[in-house]
Every structure is written in structure tokens, then in C-alpha cells.
Design a protein around this motif. Structure first.
Motif, mmCIF file in Angstrom:
data_model
loop_
_atom_site.group_PDB
_atom_site.id
_atom_site.type_symbol
_atom_site.label_atom_id
_atom_site.label_comp_id
_atom_site.label_asym_id
_atom_site.label_seq_id
_atom_site.Cartn_x
_atom_site.Cartn_y
_atom_site.Cartn_z
ATOM 1 N N CYS A 473 -88.884 -47.990 41.461
ATOM 2 C CA CYS A 473 -88.631 -49.310 40.994
ATOM 3 C C CYS A 473 -89.598 -49.477 39.791
ATOM 4 C CB CYS A 473 -88.919 -50.372 42.053
ATOM 5 S SG CYS A 473 -87.656 -50.782 43.258
ATOM 6 N N GLU A 474 -91.122 -49.163 39.969
ATOM 7 C CA GLU A 474 -92.071 -49.163 38.953
ATOM 8 C C GLU A 474 -91.783 -48.433 37.696
ATOM 9 O OE1 GLU A 474 -94.344 -51.109 38.782
ATOM 10 O OE2 GLU A 474 -94.254 -51.908 40.892
ATOM 11 N N ALA A 477 -88.591 -49.936 36.037
ATOM 12 C CA ALA A 477 -89.214 -51.122 35.304
ATOM 13 C C ALA A 477 -89.938 -50.657 33.833
ATOM 14 C CB ALA A 477 -90.065 -51.973 36.110
ATOM 15 N N ALA A 510 -88.283 -55.921 39.293
ATOM 16 C CA ALA A 510 -88.759 -54.732 40.075
ATOM 17 C C ALA A 510 -89.205 -55.517 41.433
ATOM 18 C CB ALA A 510 -90.010 -54.380 39.271
ATOM 19 N N LYS A 514 -87.743 -54.137 44.890
ATOM 20 C CA LYS A 514 -88.306 -53.674 46.146
ATOM 21 C C LYS A 514 -88.054 -54.291 47.182
ATOM 22 C CE LYS A 514 -92.541 -52.441 43.298
ATOM 23 N NZ LYS A 514 -93.811 -52.580 43.162
ATOM 24 N N PHE A 667 -80.957 -53.687 38.137
ATOM 25 C CA PHE A 667 -81.789 -53.558 36.696
ATOM 26 C C PHE A 667 -80.830 -53.770 35.742
ATOM 27 C CE2 PHE A 667 -85.468 -51.687 39.324
ATOM 28 C CZ PHE A 667 -86.433 -52.206 39.014
#
Length: 732
Positions: A473-474, A477, A510, A514, A667
Motif C-alpha cells: 500500500c505504501e 501510494a 492507502a 490497508k 487505488f
């Protein structure tokens, strides 16, 4: 000629005041300290202005504009105001000129906190006995700083003089004392660095009278005057001597002394040197009067040649300044028009959102080589160097290619899959296994071992796969970042607010993703989930789906530059999955194939029989394992084998079924559909006062108004110069 000279003087003043870079023909006086530059300037002016020899502070250039005015029987000197084209009141006292130069120099150096300053002082001198001539006097070269000056002063002076002398439209007037031999000249090499061929350099040998006593024969004089062997055949220096006395005399007496020194030098060469000298060749180069006439004639010749190009450049600059003024006035008007600002800001934000969608869908604008990033650059700049729990170095396809937007997103997704399949099943201690197994054994039924293995696999999946999901996710992003220039570039505050709002939107996405994938992880690892007992994943769906994904992800890396060893070690989900499958088939303390054949659990070719899915309470992996456990090995090894298989099934369900779809839709879809709404609510659904804070900083309007006034003055001055040059051009 006079009108042309006045036009150039006004243009030069405007260039100094407004910082205009115009190719105006100018004479730049260069030389070391005590080489006679100040005395030469006084002789050109026709009066002394530094009788007391005040240390004027030769750390700023002096632009000396000499204007021949027959009506000015006494010299009238005025200094141009700093940062303005206006001139101050006339200074009638000659001795006050040096004091003014020194005070202005000291004030500028104190303001800039430097040892030297390249900003010139402009002095206009109107006098009946000076020529129409403009000279830029520069600080003299020095070898060592004076007491109290920084040690770097000599280098700073040399650097500043080089910058002043470098423009090709400037004539270099280099002074050197006659007592210095050409072969040992300290500063001639510095001049040669600026003008290697001496095409625009005029050399003046100062204090020539100090050398006269050394000449007794004609050949000695002619050889010295020719300077052959050092300056080249085409270089013909001037030889000048000026009065040595620094006593206060009238201006008329000062000019008579200059003429007398010229006459004395020529008479000495005729009468005191045997055979005299080659007058036909060198007479026009000896004496101050010859130098003054040459400088005035040469400068006016260059003025005449440069007039057409200066006229064209002035027309261009007038047009550019007018355009700048129109843009500035539009800004001033826009700042006071909230509705106009809102409209422009919304259109700009909309263009950003549209461009973001284009980046996700795939585009080559802006240039990927400039704005894209490789996998290593993404890891470095995002602060996430490696995937948690993954020992091997993950190199997805196209890792060395600079990507952004949707392409970078897909590469991270592929890298996540590779990382997930690279996670090794962790070793479980006997103590942990015993506690879990014995607890399940006490609940009755024959599924104790299978349930224990499933519980261990769920715990391992939560512990090892959750950090991978957070990192994915990080990273995703981070790659969802884009910029497109537009007509709002001047508003720094609005850009900062837009960037902040966009970053908040991505961070919220994000955070939400998560939470979602953590819920999916909890669901898959729940005791109520039947994932652990599905046997149609690892050898069926997983392999096929991985192959399908590989075929949709071409590798554009430069394969010619990759060694065969690296090619064999290329990481991909397919290879990792295959290796994982083979690893899962290997059980510690595995009995021999003959033993397995005896149990009916092995087929020729090495493939284990596929077990049916768990449907009831008595015939499944747990029971079968329990029945065969004593024959195959210890209970610990059996549970490890089962837990490892369960872990692989959980991982594959997450990667192939849940997470990939959740991340793509979580996303990319909001970036396409919800970004503009989020930006609009954050930036535009506010009161006018708060909205204007993004555009108008305290004092911003006053700064724009001051800039507008400055541009108006520049426009007026340039248009005035343009009008003058048009009149001058018509007389050519």
C-alpha cells in the motif's frame, strides 16, 4: 555624432539602472594598481578630481560618461542614483568627487557584506574640454590584500574584472608601466585569457617618460616601440606620459601641463636619441593627445556600426517589457477578482485530475526519462528499501526502466507478488506446536492434527503477510504522484495547498486499502475459513493464474546487458510458485519412495495423490495423517508439513483472489473518479477569505504594485531610447 553619443549615454544609464544586458560598445580600462588608470581618466576629463589622493575604494567599477559641452566652462559632474536612471545634483567641487566615490563604495560593500561589488557607479561629466567618450574604470589588479581586507580580495577583483571584460562588444584598454618588461608582465597573461588574439585590446604603456633615459640609439627606441616578439605584428601600443606633480593647479594649467609633457617626450626622442625614431610609423602612437583622439574616433565608429543592431534589440526589449507589464497587470486584476481566481483554480485542478487519469491509463507526457523512476529509485525515495521478511533481492521485470503512473503501479503489483511468493514458511518451535496441538486434541474428534496445522498456518500468515500488504500500500501510494505545469505556476500558496490536498487524498486511500486488505487477511485466516482445506489451488489455479499474469507483463529491460546468470535468476511469481510447490512436496524426514508406495500415497513420476476437499468430520487430511503418522515419522514433522501447505494456500488466495483486485480497484478507480470531488471539497468549498489566503500573502499586492511601477519606468525609458535611436538611424 553628438546626438548619437547622447543616445548611447542615455541607453547606458538605463542599462545600469534596470540591469539590462545590451551590447553597447564600451571601453573598459584595465591594469594593476599604480599603473596610471586614475591619472589617465583625469587627463581625459581635463581636470583633476583626486588631488588629495583619497583612497577612493577601488572595489566598484566606475562608468565615466564624458560629454563635450562647449557651454560648460567649468566641469559639471553628477552621479546616477543607485537603482535609478535619475542623476543627482551637480557636484561643482572637484575634490568632492573622490569623497562621493569612496562613500558610495563603502555603503555598497557594507550592504552586500562583500569585499568587492560588480555594481558600477555612474558619473556623468559635462565639460567644454573633455571629449565625447565613455570609459568603465575597473578596480586595479593586486597581488596581495591590504591590511584589514579579506585575503580573497585579489581573486575577487580578478574574477569581477574578467566578467566585465568578457562581453565581446567591449574594448579593453590595458595600461602597463613602461618600467615593466613585456616578458615579465604580471597581468598581460590575464588579458590574454580574456582576449587571446588581442583583437579588441588596446595596450597603453603608461609613465613612458621613465623609460626615455635608457634610449641612446634609434634602433633601441624603434625595437621598444614595436614590441615585436611579445604582442604580435598587428598590435601597436600607445606610449603615454602624464604630469607627475599632484599639486592643486587650475584646470587650464593642468591641461597645459599635459600638452607640455607630450611635447617634451617627442622632443627628447628627436634631440636626445641618436638618429631619432621612426616618426612615420610611431608618431601617431606617442602622446596622450593621440590616444584621446583615437579613443574618441574608435568609440564613435563602433557606435555607428552598432546602431542598427541596437535599434532592433531595443524594439525587441520594448515588446518584451510590454508583455511582462500586461501579464503583471492581469495578475493584479486577477488577485482582486475572487470569481476569476476560483474559475482558474478549478480549471487547473481539473487539468491535474485529467492528467492523473492519463498517467494511470498510460502516457509518455511528461518525459519518463526525467520524471519516471526505476525500482531502486522508488525504494530509495519512498524510504522502503526492501520487502519485510524477504531475504532475496526482488527484481521485477522492467526494474531498470523509468516508469510512472499506471506502468509504475503495475510494476509494484508484480513486485509484490514476487515478494509474497518469496516468503519462506517460518520455523515453529516444538513448544508452540505442542501447546496448539494438545489444545486441539482435547476437543475430541479425529481432526486435531489437521486443525492444529491450520491454526499454525493462520498465525504465520498474519504475522508474515500483513507487513507485506502494508508495504504494498505504501509503495503504491508513492508511485501515484504526478505534476503538470499550467497557468497557475506563479501562485506558490495555491500549489502548496493543492499538493497537500492531493497527498491527503492518497494517504487516505492507502489507509483505507490497508484496513480493507487487513480485513481480507483476517477473513482468510479465520478459523471459519475453509481455505486451508482447499486442494485445488496450489497445483491448479495458482499455476495457471501466475502464467496468465506473466504473459500480460512483458519485460522491456535491455536483455543484452544482463548476464546469463542474472537471466536464470530472474524473479517472477511463476518460478517462485513452482519452486514453492516443489518445496511443499518435501517433508522433513521423508520416507523412501518404496515406503510411500506401500502406503498407496505415491504415484510413479513423483506426484502426490490429490486429496479431496474436506466435507465431513471423519475422512480427511487430519484423519489420514493421523493414521499414517506413526509410519511416516514424528508428529512434529507431520504438522510442519501440513502447516506449510496451509500457509501456501492462504498466501495464494490472498495474492491471486483478494489483494490484487482490492489494490487495483482501491487505488486506481478513486484516482479516476473521486479525486476531483475530494480536491474540490477541500480547496473550493470554503469562504472567500480562506480561499484568498492561498493566493495573496501579506504584502503581496504591494510587491506587485511596486514591480508594476518599476516596469512602467523601464518601459518609458526604453521607449524614449528607441525613439532616439530611430532618429539616429535615419541620419546614417
Amino acid at each position: 555624432s553628438k546626438s548619437r553619443f547622447e543616445a548611447y549615454n542615455r541607453l547606458q544609464s538605463a542599462a545600469v539602472a534596470f540591469g539590462e544586458k545590451l551590447p553597447i560598445p564600451e571601453i573598459v580600462a584595465l591594469g594593476g594598481q599604480s599603473d596610471g588608470k586614475s591619472s589617465l581618466l583625469e587627463a581625459l576629463l581635463g581636470f583633476q578630481f583626486n588631488v588629495r589622493e583619497v583612497e577612493m575604494g577601488t572595489c566598484r567599477p566606475l562608468v565615466l560618461q564624458m560629454v563635450h559641452d562647449p557651454s560648460a566652462l567649468d566641469p559639471r559632474c553628477r552621479f546616477q542614483e543607485e537603482d535609478s536612471e535619475e542623476y543627482g545634483s551637480p557636484i561643482l567641487s572637484s575634490s568632492a568627487i573622490a569623497d562621493t566615490i569612496k562613500s558610495r563604495t563603502d555603503a555598497m560593500l557594507k550592504k552586500t557584506k562583500t569585499a568587492v561589488s560588480s555594481k558600477p557607479i555612474v558619473m556623468r561629466a559635462e565639460y567644454a574640454h573633455c571629449p565625447n567618450l565613455t570609459i568603465i574604470d575597473t578596480p586595479g589588479f593586486v597581488l596581495k590584500a591590504k591590511k584589514g581586507e579579506p585575503e580573497s580580495t585579489p581573486e575577487e577583483i580578478l574574477s569581477m574584472v574578467r566578467s566585465l571584460a568578457s562581453p565581446p562588444h567591449r574594448i579593453l584598454l590595458f595600461l602597463q608601466q613602461s618600467s615593466v618588461e613585456w616578458c615579465s608582465s604580471l597581468w598581460l597573461d590575464a588579458i590574454r585569457d580574456i582576449d587571446p588574439t588581442f583583437r579588441r585590446t588596446l595596450i597603453v604603456v603608461s609613465k613612458f617618460d621613465n623609460r626615455l633615459k635608457e634610449f641612446t640609439e634609434r634602433w633601441e627606441v624603434d625595437r621598444y616601440l614595436s614590441a615585436s616578439g611579445f604582442l604580435g605584428e598587428n598590435m601597436q601600443p600607445f606610449f603615454v606620459a602624464l604630469p607627475k606633480e599632484r599639486t592643486a593647479v587650475s584646470n587650464d594649467e593642468f591641461r597645459k601641463q599635459i600638452s607640455q609633457v607630450d611635447s617634451d617626450v617627442k622632443r627628447h626622442l628627436k634631440e636626445n636619441v641618436k638618429g631619432g625614431y621612426d616618426e612615420e610609423k610611431y608618431k601617431s602612437r606617442i602622446g596622450f593627445g593621440c590616444l584621446r583622439d583615437y579613443l574618441e574616433t574608435e568609440l564613435h565608429r563602433r557606435y555607428k556600426e552598432a546602431t542598427p543592431s541596437i535599434l532592433a534589440l531595443l524594439e525587441q526589449r520594448c515588446s518584451e517589457v510590454t508583455d511582462q507589464l500586461n501579464i503583471l497587470e492581469s495578475k493584479i486584476q486577477a488577485i482582486s477578482d475572487v470569481a476569476h481566481l476560483r474559475k482558474s483554480a478549478m480549471l487547473f485542478a481539473s487539468s491535474i485530475c485529467n492528467h492523473m487519469g492519463a498517467l494511470i491509463d498510460g502516457t509518455a507526457d511528461p518525459d519518463p526519462e526525467q520524471w519516471g523512476k526505476t525500482t531502486d529509485e522508488e525504494k530509495s525515495e519512498s524510504g522502503m528499501g526492501s520487502w519485510p521478511g524477504v531475504i532475496s533481492d526482488i527484481k521485477p521485470p522492467n526494474a531498470t526502466i523509468r516508469l510512472y503512473g499506471g506502468a509504475a503501479f503495475e510494476r509494484v503489483m508484480h513486485e509484490f507478488r514476487c515478494a509474497a511468493y518469496s516468503v519462506q514458511y517460518p520455523t515453529v518451535s516444538r513448544e508452540k506446536m505442542s501447546n496448539i496441538t494438545l489444545a486441539h486434541a482435547g476437543r475430541g474428534g479425529g481432526r486435531g492434527i489437521a486443525e492444529a496445522a491450520a491454526e499454525i498456518a493462520r498465525a504465520a500468515a498474519k504475522s508474515w503477510l500483513a507487513p507485506l500488504l502494508d508495504t504494498a500500500c505504501e509503495r503504491l501510494a508513492f508511485v501515484l504522484n504526478g505534476k503538470k505545469p499550467g497557468d497557475m505556476d506563479g501562485y506558490v500558496g495555491f500549489h502548496a495547498a493543492l499538493r497537500r490536498s492531493y497527498n491527503c487524498f492518497i494517504r487516505d486511500l492507502a489507509k483505507q486499502r490497508k484496513q480493507l486488505i487487513r480485513q481480507q487477511l483476517d477473513s482468510v485466516t479465520s478459523p471459519y475459513s475453509q481455505v486451508c482445506y482447499e486442494t485445488d489451488l496450489l497445483y491448479g489455479l495458482g499455476t495457471n493464474s501466475t502464467f496468465s499474469y506473466q504473459t500480460s507483463c512483458p519485460d522491456f529491460s535491455d536483455q543484452e546487458n544482463i548476464s546469463p546468470v542474472n537471466n536464470n535468476q530472474q524473479t517472477s511469481p511463476g518460478k517462485l510458485l513452482k519452486a514453492a510447490g516443489e518445496a511443499f512436496m518435501t517433508v522433513p524426514e521423508t520416507p523412501s519412495p518404496d515406503h510411500l508406495k506401500e502406503q498407496g500415497n505415491f504415484i510413479e513420476g513423483g506426484v502426490r495423490k490429490r486429496h479431496p476437499r474436506v466435507l465431513g468430520e471423519n475422512k480427511l487430511l487430519g484423519n489420514q495423517a493421523s493414521q499414517n503418522g506413526s509410519k511416516k515419522g514424528s508428529t512434529y514433522n507431520e504438522i510442519c508439513s501440513l502447516a506449510e501447505q496451509h500457509f501456501a494456500r492462504i498466501r495464494e488466495v490472498l495474492v491471486e483472489r483478494s489483494v490484487t483486485t482490492a489494490l487495483n480497484s482501491g487505488f486506481l478507480t478513486p484516482c479516476r473518479e473521486d479525486l476531483m470531488v475530494a480536491l474540490g471539497l477541500d480547496l473550493f468549498a470554503v469562504k472567500d477569505e480562506k480561499f484568498m489566503d492561498m493566493f495573496v500573502a501579506p504584502g503581496a499586492i504591494d510587491m506587485l504594485q511596486n514591480e508594476r511601477e518599476s516596469l512602467l519606468k523601464r518601459q518609458k525609458t526604453l521607449h524614449s531610447c528607441l525613439t532616439e535611436f530611430k532618429l539616429v538611424a535615419t541620419s546614417l
